[in-house]
Design a protein around this motif. Structure first.
Motif, PDB file in Angstrom:
ATOM      1  N   ALA A 109      34.692  33.867  35.071  1.00 29.56           N
ATOM      2  CA  ALA A 109      36.099  34.275  34.949  1.00 29.56           C
ATOM      3  C   ALA A 109      37.031  33.085  35.158  1.00 29.56           C
ATOM      4  N   ASP A 110      36.689  32.216  36.098  1.00 28.27           N
ATOM      5  CA  ASP A 110      37.507  31.039  36.374  1.00 28.27           C
ATOM      6  C   ASP A 110      37.510  30.092  35.180  1.00 28.27           C
ATOM      7  N   LEU A 111      36.336  29.881  34.571  1.00 30.17           N
ATOM      8  CA  LEU A 111      36.246  29.037  33.377  1.00 30.17           C
ATOM      9  C   LEU A 111      37.132  29.574  32.259  1.00 30.17           C
ATOM     10  N   GLY A 112      37.048  30.882  32.019  1.00 31.49           N
ATOM     11  CA  GLY A 112      37.858  31.484  30.961  1.00 31.49           C
ATOM     12  C   GLY A 112      39.340  31.345  31.234  1.00 31.49           C
ATOM     13  N   ALA A 113      39.735  31.558  32.484  1.00 32.31           N
ATOM     14  CA  ALA A 113      41.157  31.455  32.840  1.00 32.31           C
ATOM     15  C   ALA A 113      41.666  30.029  32.674  1.00 32.31           C
ATOM     16  N   LYS A 114      40.866  29.046  33.107  1.00 32.24           N
ATOM     17  CA  LYS A 114      41.274  27.647  32.976  1.00 32.24           C
ATOM     18  C   LYS A 114      41.350  27.250  31.494  1.00 32.24           C
TER      19      LYS A 114
END
Length: 704
Positions: free
Chosen positions: A264-269
């Motif tokens: 989720a963090d990768l997608g948000a960044k």
């Protein structure tokens, strides 16, 4: 999508031009056909009969083979757009796909560029500027020097501050071009010079940056999509860690071993990165994931559709080329973030014309024989070349892509392995057997991937080549004997049918087949005796290889099911074996006797390929004495067809072991040839800019 929203939907283009070649051009054409959009192909003189040319509704020649004179000619592509009435241009990947000048010139001509805005290309195309933008957007970046000072000594100072190993990267780079890993100070200047040279050729810009090289990294990237209405979404991530020569060979989605929080963090960044440059269309935000710390860092953003986009399509059940056409036409994204599915797992294996056992050096030549697995719902074959096509030295060595999907990673990998076993090529070297070995490697199966995977598991991925089994050699000899036998009338009314296996004088038909078995640079000759005992029945004796005793087989049933299929029953086991003969061209002169050997390519267990050589007769070899003598001379030879980029020595020069002698370029990749030991240069047989064939002696060095 609501009825009201559908009513506001803008129509797609009537006709588009694809400014590319090979499998990606064919890929775009397939989606355009599905949507009723007409397509225009462009091609160089050597691509006149290419697959993408035949698939398109119209095709125009735009120049000679070198891409600088054809596929990179902005003026010629715009001229074809005007002549054909194409409303938009899909650039594919490579060539002009991330060229801001091209996008700008299309806009001036009133033609839509199926890609992001010009400013996004410029900002993300500069690795230094992109890192500044990402830092301001809260996206973590790798430590390094991204400034404008390009003085060699200054860059070395920066590398020493960062501490070795470091990575030199072209500021405008992509696809591994202009990228060099440097492990020690004394190698820095040579690597810098090579990186700058590659960057200038690929991007017309030799500026570089220097950043810390992470020792155990993974390459994890996120597919993003933006529209003209400010919407940006991510379509999950891909792992592209397993690479050679800084270029990907196998990719998967989603990335294995990531927690849902990290995902989720990768997608948000990635979405934040795209929004920071007002991104539109398909893009990929690439991250370095540190296996040792589980942290990730922004690496670069590719402002185009990626080679590996099919794995994302497989797990999301979306057509990303269709998304591109929708966005470029002014429509909103087809799905919102919470509507994007993630179904199962997918792999993509890239089939390259290259020799993995020779440092993955590219190969060129004709696809004499090509047999691919049958596509299905869970298996896609993205190809741009058919049997009879020629892989040219001027372009990328990618032949096709095998894309497999499964309910989970284990199933997807099983589908991929089976497909690779059924993918058969004759005519040039490919990486198919290497990919099979890789897909069956236990560490890869477990998902323990990193960018140094091939180096780390080199011995397992390149096991010693063992001698083929006697059964295989018997089948090869039977194929030759059956192929070369005169046609016999098997009608029951013919008296000759009963004499099929005999000669006058009551001798049983006996054929001795001579083979050479090649083990690296070593050649081992051996013989197989074939005795025809009845119609379609044979006894075979195989001479022992590597000191083994002879092996005898009796009462073998064998016949040719087709010109490339041998049907046989050996030891009560029925087998169907694909055997493809690669005979030399009929115009090879006797003076080139070493090139007159016939090569037998045998596809057997689990898709393995064994190549045996049927040597030319001794009387023919005797005619080629001068050539054979010249071939025996020791020198530095071209490992593949190439263009000479630079010659570093002259006759009479003293050279040290490891010294750079010649720099070659093939398929957009530089290869540096070095002296194997100390010596004196006796002669130089090449010059800058010259096209040299594989095996040509470039420099002769006296090492006595």
């Amino acid at each position: 999508m609501s009825v009201e929203h559908d009513a506001q939907r803008k129509p797609l283009f009537n006709k588009i031009l694809i400014a590319n070649r090979g499998e990606i051009a064919c890929r775009v054409i397939r989606t355009a056909r599905k949507l009723g959009v007409k397509t225009v192909a462009v091609y160089s003189e050597v691509d006149e009969n290419a697959m993408h040319v035949k698939m398109a509704d119209e095709a125009y020649c735009i120049g000679p083979a070198p891409s600088a004179e054809s596929y990179l000619r902005v003026d010629k592509i715009i001229d074809v757009c005007k002549r054909s009435g194409a409303q938009a241009v899909h650039p594919g990947y490579g060539f002009l796909s991330e060229n801001a000048t091209f996008a700008r010139e299309l806009a001036k001509a009133g033609i839509v560029f199926i890609g992001p805005p010009v400013q996004a290309i410029i900002s993300m195309g500069s690795k230094s500027e992109s890192k500044d933008i990402m830092t301001n957007a809260g996206v973590p970046c790798v430590p390094g020097y991204h400034g404008t000072n390009q003085d060699s000594s200054f860059l070395l100072e920066q590398a020493e501050k960062i501490t070795f190993p470091v990575l030199i990267k072209a500021v405008m780079g992509g696809g591994g071009k202009g990228m060099k890993v440097v492990h020690k100070r004394e190698d820095f200047f040579d690597a810098l010079e090579s990186a700058k040279r590659e960057a200038m050729k690929s991007f017309s810009d030799d500026r570089v940056l220097v950043e810390k090289y992470i020792v155990r990294p993974r390459h994890v990237e996120v597919q993003v999509f933006g529209d003209q209405h400010g919407n940006v979404v991510s379509l999950w991530e891909r792992d592209c860690s397993v690479q050679r020569r800084h270029q990907k060979i196998i990719e998967e989605a989603p990335a294995p071993g990531l927690s849902e929080e990290t995902r989720a963090d990768l997608g948000a960044k990635a979405v934040a990165a795209a929004k920071a440059v007002n991104y539109e269309g398909a893009g990929t935000v690439e991250f370095i994931y540190d296996n040792d710390t589980s942290k990730f860092y922004f690496m670069e953003m590719n402002t185009r559709l990626q080679v590996e986009h099919p794995v994302t399509e497989m797990i999301t059940k979306q057509d990303l080329v269709q998304w591109q056409l929708e966005v470029a036409s002014g429509n909103p994204l087809p799905l919102q973030q919470d509507e994007i599915p993630r179904v199962g797992h997918a792999f993509e294996a890239r089939i390259y014309a290259e020799n993995p056992r020779n440092n993955f050096l590219p190969d060129v030549g004709p696809l004499l024989y090509l047999s691919t697995p049958e596509p299905s719902e869970n298996l896609r074959i993205e190809e741009g070349f058919k049997a009879g096509s020629k892989i040219e030295v001027f372009y990328d060595p990618l032949i096709s892509k095998v894309v497999a999907h499964g309910r989970d990673r284990t199933e997807a990998l099983r589908v991929l392995r089976k497909a690779l076993e059924e993918y058969h090529v004759v005519g040039l070297s490919t990486n198919i057997q290497f990919l099979r070995t890789l897909a069956g490697n236990e560490d890869f199966i477990e998902g323990s991937v990193e960018t140094a995977f091939i180096d780390k598991h080199f011995d397992a991925l390149f096991p010693p080549i063992s001698a083929p089994e006697p059964e295989l050699l018997a089948q090869a000899a039977l194929f030759v004997a059956l192929r070369d036998q005169p046609v016999v009338n098997n009608s029951t009314t013919s008296p000759w049918a009963s004499l099929y296996a005999r000669r006058f004088g009551s001798d049983v038909y006996h054929r001795i087949v001579q083979f050479n078995l090649e083990h690296g640079e070593e050649t081992k000759p051996f013989q197989v005796h074939v005795y025809s005992t009845d119609v379609g029945r044979f006894d075979v004796e195989v001479e022992g290889v590597d000191g083994a005793p002879n092996t005898k087989f009796t009462s073998i049933n064998a016949s040719l099911a087709s010109p490339t299929q041998l049907s046989s029953t050996i030891g009560n086991q029925k087998r169907t074996t694909t055997i493809v003969s690669q005979r030399p061209p009929p115009d090879v002169p006797a003076s080139h006797a070493p090139n007159t050997a016939e090569r037998m390519h045998i596809f057997h267990s689990e898709g393995q390929k064994t190549t045996l050589v049927i040597p030319p007769p001794k009387w023919l070899l005797s005619l080629g004495g001068e050539v054979l003598e010249a071939a025996a001379k020791k020198g530095i030879r071209a490992p593949m067809p190439s263009v000479v980029v630079e010659v570093k020595v002259n006759a009479g020069d003293k050279v040290k072991k490891g010294q750079v002698v010649v720099v070659l370029e093939s398929m957009k990749t530089e290869t540096v040839l070095r002296a194997e030991r100390d010596g004196v240069v006796l002669s130089v047989g090449c010059k800058k800019g010259e096209m040299v064939p594989e095996g040509k002696e470039l420099v002769e060095i006296d090492t006595e």
